[in-house]
Design a protein around this motif. Structure first.
Motif, short mmCIF file in Angstrom:
data_model
loop_
_atom_site.label_atom_id
_atom_site.label_comp_id
_atom_site.label_asym_id
_atom_site.label_seq_id
_atom_site.Cartn_x
_atom_site.Cartn_y
_atom_site.Cartn_z
N ALA A 123 2.16 -3.48 -11.87
CA ALA A 123 1.08 -3.68 -12.73
C ALA A 123 0.34 -5.04 -13.99
N MET A 124 1.62 -3.90 -14.60
CA MET A 124 1.52 -4.10 -15.76
C MET A 124 2.51 -5.54 -16.30
N HIS A 125 3.59 -5.67 -15.86
CA HIS A 125 4.47 -7.01 -15.20
C HIS A 125 3.38 -8.10 -14.53
N ALA A 126 3.09 -8.11 -13.45
CA ALA A 126 2.08 -9.10 -13.20
C ALA A 126 0.93 -9.52 -13.73
N ARG A 127 0.37 -8.49 -14.69
CA ARG A 127 -0.40 -8.75 -15.23
C ARG A 127 -0.60 -9.97 -16.59
N ALA A 128 1.04 -9.47 -17.02
CA ALA A 128 1.56 -10.47 -18.14
C ALA A 128 2.25 -11.65 -17.36
N TYR A 129 2.69 -11.64 -16.36
CA TYR A 129 3.12 -13.66 -15.35
C TYR A 129 1.37 -14.00 -15.56
N LEU A 130 0.66 -13.52 -14.98
CA LEU A 130 -0.26 -14.21 -15.17
C LEU A 130 -1.38 -14.58 -16.22
N ARG A 135 0.46 -0.91 -0.33
CA ARG A 135 0.17 0.18 0.25
C ARG A 135 1.24 1.50 -0.10
N LYS A 136 2.01 1.20 0.56
CA LYS A 136 3.03 2.28 1.49
C LYS A 136 3.37 2.47 -0.68
N HIS A 137 3.93 1.86 -0.93
CA HIS A 137 4.47 2.12 -2.25
C HIS A 137 3.57 1.94 -3.60
N TYR A 138 2.56 1.58 -3.78
CA TYR A 138 1.95 1.72 -4.83
C TYR A 138 0.49 2.15 -4.75
N GLY A 139 -0.31 1.92 -3.97
CA GLY A 139 -1.03 2.64 -3.36
C GLY A 139 -2.32 1.88 -4.16
N GLU A 140 -3.64 2.52 -4.67
CA GLU A 140 -3.97 2.61 -5.85
C GLU A 140 -3.77 2.22 -7.23
N ALA A 141 -2.71 2.01 -7.54
CA ALA A 141 -2.30 1.60 -8.82
C ALA A 141 -2.09 0.01 -9.27
N SER A 166 -7.29 -2.21 -10.05
CA SER A 166 -7.41 -2.58 -10.70
C SER A 166 -6.31 -4.42 -10.78
N LEU A 167 -5.78 -4.90 -10.94
CA LEU A 167 -4.53 -5.57 -10.91
C LEU A 167 -5.63 -6.72 -10.02
N PHE A 168 -5.97 -6.12 -9.09
CA PHE A 168 -6.26 -6.95 -8.23
C PHE A 168 -8.14 -7.18 -8.49
N ASP A 169 -8.81 -6.35 -9.01
CA ASP A 169 -9.72 -6.55 -9.73
C ASP A 169 -9.85 -7.05 -10.55
N ASP A 170 -9.22 -7.50 -11.44
CA ASP A 170 -8.65 -8.53 -12.89
C ASP A 170 -9.27 -9.78 -12.06
N ILE A 211 0.01 -16.70 -5.71
CA ILE A 211 1.18 -16.95 -6.67
C ILE A 211 1.45 -14.85 -7.35
N LEU A 212 0.49 -14.14 -6.64
CA LEU A 212 0.53 -12.66 -7.25
C LEU A 212 1.66 -12.07 -6.03
N TRP A 213 0.93 -12.62 -5.08
CA TRP A 213 1.65 -11.99 -3.46
C TRP A 213 2.82 -12.22 -3.53
N LEU A 214 3.13 -13.37 -4.22
CA LEU A 214 4.44 -13.95 -4.54
C LEU A 214 5.54 -12.46 -4.74
N GLY A 215 5.16 -12.54 -6.38
CA GLY A 215 5.47 -11.59 -6.95
C GLY A 215 5.92 -9.84 -5.92
N LEU A 216 4.69 -9.60 -5.53
CA LEU A 216 4.47 -8.18 -4.77
C LEU A 216 5.69 -8.48 -3.47
N GLU A 217 5.64 -9.66 -3.35
CA GLU A 217 6.54 -9.31 -1.70
C GLU A 217 7.89 -9.41 -1.98
N HIS A 218 8.14 -9.72 -3.13
CA HIS A 218 9.65 -9.59 -4.04
C HIS A 218 10.17 -8.45 -3.87
#
Length: 576
Positions: free
Chosen positions: A159-166, A49-55, A58-62, A75-82
């Motif tokens: 968000a772009m890289h995460a969506r591409a990964y999914l 939340r601190k670094h990415y806020g509302e960006a 839409s990814l979580f909505d997808d 799996i998404l949260w692993l990437g975000l954790e990194h």
């Protein structure tokens, strides 16, 4: 498994501490396999939340609502954790330790609900985080390496890289119509049908708790969003269209009976809610601890939780009643002695008081019964004390202790005949709320401080500015005023502040500077301000900036009388 309200609050506090922002409703909370708030993973959620806020919204909505939502999300949260780890580790020495400890707990655990391939990736991810080697084939290694989202990406890039990964590995299609002909068997994570009219409210009321790696995760059914720059304030829901009337009603339901009538409150708002505090509102509450029968919904849940906390406050004090009473007696005596230097008391002969042996002979020989000396105290009304308590959620772990400390201070001052007022402050959805537990002329209300509970953020600058306005409108002006603030010196609010010509969040340096300016204004009026510091080591620099040397830190109740006594005696002597 039942997740208690205490653990939910603990999870919220862990997330808020990492985010550096208080009062928002986390979209997801994490717990261990015993239902306890998981410190490391909640810290990651807060850092996200601190670094990415509302960006990432839409990814979580997808992901939300897809047939494979649980797998995609884990799996998404692993990437975000990194990504969050790469950002936080250089500034937070504890982060690598927490991460490695969490990773080692993960090793050997069954990842419930994950297909075999993703279970292997999950385990390999945490083996690598724990500093161990991984044994994967080329395909799995590619999945793992691509999951190492970079901390250098901004929110949109992440968000772009995460969506591409999914899309690449989890085949997250938008609808069944998006599935290429002949490929239906491959798309296991297509989105569910859209909800029919009327389904939305039912869906928003659920609070699912499900497996999340080693433990559990709880998704918040109601999401807190806001548009602070435009001055719109949100409650905990999905809408950006809440009316001012709805928010005002929610604040009233949560904080209870209003202390002032609407006209008086509006007058204070016109005076105070401008400049640095533009787009904010005020609410004055009477801390009577009552819950109206007609309060329902989320506000009702909050009020019932508050009532339960009030009982905990009283139980905490009752268990320690003997030691607390001793501390009150000790502090009372110290204050009384200090007052002798503040007041011009009179020593007179009387028929009762302290016996003067040299005058005993007068009783029989001259029929004089004034054999005693008695001190006639000067008017104690020349001094008033205001106890101002931070009641934001950053204090949630210390509620019982803070209530006990405030009561002990108030009772000791009352024993000395000093008028005391007790106020608490917090902020919610653009409102700064001041709750009055006791007024100067109502010493019998001291125990109402046990109605103290925490909620929301804290706009310290506006709270202290409002206290100054209350002084201006008081029916009488005492010779001396003393303000005792119980605070963690960590102001934080959702409504932005203008600084150097630009809007910035009301936290960190900007909020501390604003609060310090309001404290200086009080001091220039001859009003003394001291602090009983309730925060952590990390917040000590802020406390020094705000209060200079006029603050103390109390680690246990048995040291309360001595520590607070020294602080008050020093200040009382300065009055003289």
């Amino acid at each position: 498994m039942t997740i208690t309200e205490e653990q939910r609050r603990r999870a919220d506090n862990q997330i808020w501490n990492a985010a550096g922002i208080y009062g928002f409703r986390p979209r997801i909370r994490a717990y261990d396999d015993q239902g306890r708030a998981e410190l490391y993973w909640n810290s990651v959620i807060g850092a996200c939340r601190k670094h990415y806020g509302e960006a990432l919204e839409s990814l979580f909505d997808d992901v939300e609502g897809s047939l494979g939502e649980a797998v995609c999300e884990q799996i998404l949260w692993l990437g975000l954790e990194h990504a969050c780890y790469e950002r936080e580790a250089p500034a937070r020495p504890a982060f690598p330790v927490l991460r490695q400890a969490y990773a080692r707990r993960m090793l050997g655990q069954e990842t419930a609900g994950l297909p075999p391939v993703w279970s292997r990736i999950w385990q390999a991810y945490f083996r690598r985080a724990a500093g161990l080697e991984t044994d994967l084939d080329d395909n799995d290694r590619a999945r793992l390496e691509d999951l190492a989202f970079s901390g250098s990406w901004n929110g949109a890039e992440l968000a772009m890289h995460a969506r591409a990964y999914l899309d690449k590995y989890l085949l997250l299609a938008g609808t069944e119509a998006d599935i290429p002909e002949g490929k239906a068997g491959r798309f296991g994570f297509i989105r569910k049908r859209r909800l029919k009219a009327g389904d939305g409210e039912k869906a928003k009321k659920t609070k699912p708790v499900s497996n999340f790696g080693f433990g559990l995760r709880e998704k918040a059914a109601l999401v807190y969003t806001e548009d602070v720059l435009n001055g719109t304030h949100q409650i905990f829901d999905m809408s950006r269209e809440k009316s001012d009337e709805a928010i005002a009603r929610f604040v009233r339901d949560v904080f209870g009976t209003p202390l002032l009538d609407p006209a008086a409150t509006a007058a204070y708002e016109r005076q105070l809610c401008r400049g640095s505090h533009k787009d904010t509102h005020l609410y004055f509450a009477e801390g009577d601890g009552r819950l109206a029968d007609d309060i329902i919904g989320y506000a009702g849940v909050i009020r019932r939780s508050a009532l339960a906390q009030m009982e905990k406050n009283r139980e905490y004090y009752d268990v320690r009643r003997d030691s607390c009473r001793l501390a009150i007696r000790q502090l009372t005596e110290r204050i009384r002695h200090a007052l002798l230097s503040l007041r011009d008391d009179s020593l007179v002969r009387a028929a009762e008081g302290r016996l003067e042996p040299v005058r005993v002979w007068r009783a029989e020989l001259v029929n004089d019964d004034k054999l005693f000396e008695r001190t006639i105290l000067a008017d104690r009304g020349d001094l008033t004390v205001d106890i101002l308590i931070d009641s934001s959620l950053s204090q949630v772990e210390r509620q019982q202790l803070i209530a006990a400390q405030a009561y002990m201070a108030a009772q000791s001052l009352t024993n000395c005949g000093i008028p005391v007022r007790i106020l608490a402050y917090s902020s919610l959805s653009g409102y700064t709320i001041l709750t009055q537990y006791r007024d100067y002329d109502r010493p019998e209300d001291n125990e109402r401080i046990f109605n103290y509970t925490t909620f929301g953020g804290n706009r310290d600058g506006l709270a202290i500015k409002t206290l100054g306005a209350l002084f201006d409108n008081a029916p009488r002006t005492p010779e001396h005023r003393l303000v005792i603030v119980l605070s963690d010196a960590k102001p934080n609010d959702t409504i932005f502040i203008e600084r150097s010509g630009r809007q910035c969040p009301y936290n960190g340096e900007a909020a501390v500077d604003n609060t310090a300016a309001e404290i200086r204004r009080l001091k220039r009026r001859g009003i003394a301000v001291v602090c009983i510091f309730t925060g952590n080591d990390d917040d000590l620099p802020s406390a020094r900036c705000l209060y200079g040397r006029d603050f103390v830190r109390i680690r246990s109740l048995d040291r309360f009388a001595g520590t607070v006594g020294n602080l008050l005696i020093t200040q009382l002597r300065e009055f003289s």
